[in-house]
Design a protein around this motif. Structure first.
Motif, mmCIF file in Angstrom:
data_model
loop_
_atom_site.group_PDB
_atom_site.id
_atom_site.type_symbol
_atom_site.label_atom_id
_atom_site.label_comp_id
_atom_site.label_asym_id
_atom_site.label_seq_id
_atom_site.Cartn_x
_atom_site.Cartn_y
_atom_site.Cartn_z
ATOM 1 N N GLY A 91 5.575 -2.443 -12.939
ATOM 2 C CA GLY A 91 4.237 -3.022 -13.429
ATOM 3 C C GLY A 91 3.074 -1.676 -13.032
ATOM 4 O O GLY A 91 3.440 -0.629 -12.021
ATOM 5 N N SER A 92 2.673 -2.012 -14.029
ATOM 6 C CA SER A 92 1.352 -1.059 -13.979
ATOM 7 C C SER A 92 0.510 -0.471 -12.982
ATOM 8 O O SER A 92 -0.586 0.157 -12.877
ATOM 9 C CB SER A 92 0.184 -1.248 -15.614
ATOM 10 O OG SER A 92 -0.034 -2.526 -15.372
ATOM 11 N N TYR A 120 -8.384 -3.256 -8.581
ATOM 12 C CA TYR A 120 -8.760 -1.667 -8.580
ATOM 13 C C TYR A 120 -9.269 -1.372 -7.588
ATOM 14 O O TYR A 120 -8.956 -0.200 -6.497
ATOM 15 C CB TYR A 120 -10.217 -1.974 -10.099
ATOM 16 C CG TYR A 120 -9.195 -1.145 -11.375
ATOM 17 C CD1 TYR A 120 -8.046 -1.422 -11.515
ATOM 18 C CD2 TYR A 120 -9.862 -1.599 -11.837
ATOM 19 C CE1 TYR A 120 -7.939 -1.633 -13.202
ATOM 20 C CE2 TYR A 120 -9.832 -2.137 -13.531
ATOM 21 C CZ TYR A 120 -8.387 -1.416 -13.752
ATOM 22 O OH TYR A 120 -8.488 -1.723 -15.631
ATOM 23 N N ASP A 191 -7.253 1.787 -19.159
ATOM 24 C CA ASP A 191 -5.820 0.408 -18.743
ATOM 25 C C ASP A 191 -6.197 -0.384 -20.152
ATOM 26 O O ASP A 191 -6.850 -1.661 -20.094
ATOM 27 C CB ASP A 191 -6.593 -0.084 -17.469
ATOM 28 C CG ASP A 191 -5.480 -1.150 -16.958
ATOM 29 O OD1 ASP A 191 -4.589 -1.490 -18.185
ATOM 30 O OD2 ASP A 191 -5.780 -2.005 -15.779
ATOM 31 N N THR A 220 0.925 -2.134 -20.048
ATOM 32 C CA THR A 220 2.613 -2.944 -19.112
ATOM 33 C C THR A 220 3.523 -3.676 -20.144
ATOM 34 O O THR A 220 2.687 -4.553 -21.132
ATOM 35 C CB THR A 220 1.644 -4.170 -18.688
ATOM 36 O OG1 THR A 220 2.634 -4.616 -17.539
ATOM 37 C CG2 THR A 220 0.899 -4.764 -18.875
ATOM 38 N N SER A 222 3.721 -6.560 -18.769
ATOM 39 C CA SER A 222 3.764 -7.692 -18.751
ATOM 40 C C SER A 222 3.056 -9.193 -19.486
ATOM 41 O O SER A 222 3.538 -10.014 -18.951
ATOM 42 C CB SER A 222 2.877 -8.442 -17.268
ATOM 43 O OG SER A 222 3.678 -6.872 -16.158
ATOM 44 N N LYS A 223 2.324 -8.650 -20.590
ATOM 45 C CA LYS A 223 1.297 -9.321 -21.267
ATOM 46 C C LYS A 223 1.810 -9.798 -22.768
ATOM 47 O O LYS A 223 2.994 -11.394 -22.208
ATOM 48 C CB LYS A 223 0.596 -9.260 -20.878
ATOM 49 C CG LYS A 223 -0.780 -8.731 -20.019
ATOM 50 C CD LYS A 223 -0.743 -9.773 -18.255
ATOM 51 C CE LYS A 223 -0.882 -9.613 -17.342
ATOM 52 N NZ LYS A 223 -1.803 -9.940 -16.635
ATOM 53 N N ARG A 231 8.430 -6.613 -14.032
ATOM 54 C CA ARG A 231 7.794 -5.220 -13.864
ATOM 55 C C ARG A 231 8.163 -3.523 -14.096
ATOM 56 O O ARG A 231 8.430 -2.738 -13.939
ATOM 57 C CB ARG A 231 8.246 -5.235 -12.073
ATOM 58 C CG ARG A 231 7.668 -6.501 -11.060
ATOM 59 C CD ARG A 231 6.775 -7.421 -10.742
ATOM 60 N NE ARG A 231 5.234 -6.664 -10.450
ATOM 61 C CZ ARG A 231 4.409 -6.483 -11.519
ATOM 62 N NH1 ARG A 231 4.428 -7.227 -12.777
ATOM 63 N NH2 ARG A 231 3.088 -5.809 -11.344
HETATM 64 N N1 PMP Z 1 -4.128 -3.823 -15.254
HETATM 65 C C1 PMP Z 1 -5.021 -5.287 -15.413
HETATM 66 C C2 PMP Z 1 -6.383 -5.452 -16.480
HETATM 67 C C3 PMP Z 1 -4.380 -6.522 -15.362
HETATM 68 O O1 PMP Z 1 -5.053 -7.665 -15.835
HETATM 69 C C4 PMP Z 1 -2.723 -6.654 -14.602
HETATM 70 C C5 PMP Z 1 -2.567 -7.930 -14.174
HETATM 71 N N2 PMP Z 1 -3.102 -9.462 -14.749
HETATM 72 C C6 PMP Z 1 -2.616 -5.718 -14.424
HETATM 73 C C7 PMP Z 1 -3.171 -3.793 -15.142
HETATM 74 C C8 PMP Z 1 -0.736 -5.144 -13.426
HETATM 75 O O2 PMP Z 1 -0.387 -5.577 -14.756
HETATM 76 P P1 PMP Z 1 1.114 -5.336 -13.938
HETATM 77 O O3 PMP Z 1 1.329 -4.687 -12.814
HETATM 78 O O4 PMP Z 1 2.333 -6.790 -13.886
HETATM 79 O O5 PMP Z 1 1.767 -4.696 -15.213
#
Ligand code: PMP
Length: 359
Positions: A91-92, A120, A191, A220, A222-223, A231
């Motif tokens: 994950g980021s 953050y 980011d 990421t 994730s989206k 992850r």
């Molecule tokens: N950066 C931003 C702006 C996010 O909104 C999110 C997740 N909501 C993340 C990072 C982290 O995402 P992930 O760890 O799933 O990559």
């Protein structure tokens, strides 16, 4: 029973609350900006086949350098990047944590521009880095002048820029990013978790990387890739930055299964990203429909919309939840945030909100 206060917790963690977006089982979950479309069945089959192969060698540690994954990510990103520019983690969030472990820490500070991604400040606390919340302009925009004024005023060791910004959805101009970079000798992280949801041809901070060795651009899967549960986050930067991150990562931090799944998914990037267009359409629909209902949605380049004009956000949140629809109250007065879902989910949200009347 022992409570947290009875333990010899680090002073800077006392009184903090953990990340806690509710994980409720509801029919329509539009609260954590997930991709609510499943991954295509044919791609899922391919990923499952890759996992079936990878599982046979899990008696061995995985490739510590996740070389194939870095190659796949470099290919996906383009911009002339190679595996030497790429880093990845679980994950980021973990990528950003490693950045703070390497470049932040006790005696150092990180500047961000509130309201922004809530993790953050928590990642800063966890790494003993001082979090400084700078401000924004009207409508949560961030001009080069405002950003630079904050950098000059607080002289941070790191700056976190979120583009498009969570929770506002607003993108940042490359001018603001360049101005911040020129105003500091520190690390500048952009980011871009939601970058794929921007209008076609939106500029990415990736294009600013050449010649800027203190610029880090995180992304990421994730989206846009609908891979939140797997992850996988990553960043692109000068190879020296990845060497710094090697100093703080845990050995073998990316499991063989994670690497195999991500490589298989990236081999199908066009299919994996096919729903991005649909999501952008639902996002645009949210913006226009919310305005029609009398709310004040912000412009959004992401897969969610922040809207103002909500008299009592808590009451509206609860009323929607009672109807099986989960949105996010991020504590900005008069505002709620909603993720663009499938067409049916988005319709369910809009109809429910309209049914409640303006609250
Ligand atoms: N950066 C931003 C702006 C996010 O909104 C999110 C997740 N909501 C993340 C990072 C982290 O995402 P992930 O760890 O799933 O990559």
């Amino acid at each position: 029973m022992t409570s947290l206060n009875d333990l010899p917790l680090r002073d800077n963690l006392r009184g903090l609350t953990p990340y806690g977006a509710p994980q409720l089982h509801v029919p329509v979950a539009l609260n954590v900006n997930e991709n609510t479309h499943g991954i295509p069945a044919a791609v899922a089959d391919d990923i499952a086949a890759a996992l079936a192969v990878a599982i046979r060698t899990v008696n061995r540690y995985p490739d510590r350098e996740f070389t194939e994954l870095r190659d796949s990510l470099a290919r996906y990103l383009g911009h002339g990047l190679t595996r030497n520019n790429i880093w990845a983690a679980n994950g980021s969030n973990e990528v950003l944590q490693q950045v703070l472990q390497a470049f932040g820490g006790p005696g150092r500070s990180v500047l961000g521009f509130a309201p922004t991604y809530s993790m953050y400040s928590l990642l800063a606390s966890g790494t003993g880095t001082r979090w400084i919340a700078g401000g924004r302009d009207a409508d949560f925009e961030l001009s080069p002048a405002t950003a630079v004024e904050w950098v000059d005023r607080v002289a941070p060791d790191l700056v976190f820029l979120c583009s498009p910004n969570n929770p506002t959805g607003t993108p940042l101009s490359l001018e603001t990013i360049e101005a911040v970079y020129n105003a500091t000798d520190g690390i500048v992280v952009v980011d871009e978790a939601y970058a794929e949801f921007g209008p076609d041809g939106s500029p990415s901070a990736m294009s600013l990387l050449p010649g800027r060795e203190r610029l880090l651009v995180s992304r990421t899967m994730s989206k846009a890739f609908a891979f939140a549960g797997a992850r996988v986050g990553y960043l692109a930067a000068d190879p020296a930055v990845t060497d710094a991150l090697r100093l703080v990562r845990l050995p073998y931090h990316l499991s063989a299964l994670t690497q195999a799944a991500a490589v298989a998914a990236l081999a199908h990037s066009p299919e994996m990203l096919a729903m991005v267009d649909d999501i952008r359409g639902q996002r645009d629909r949210l913006v226009s429909e919310l305005a029609r209902l009398g709310y004040t949605p912000l412009r959004s380049s992401s897969n969610f919309v922040l809207f103002g004009g909500v008299e009592d956000p808590r009451a509206t949140f609860e009323a929607l939840l009672a109807l099986g629809i989960l949105v996010r109250d991020i504590g900005i007065s008069g505002h709620l945030r909603v993720t663009a879902g499938t067409e049916a989910e988005t319709t369910a949200f809009l109809e429910a909100l309209e049914g409640l009347g303006r609250q």
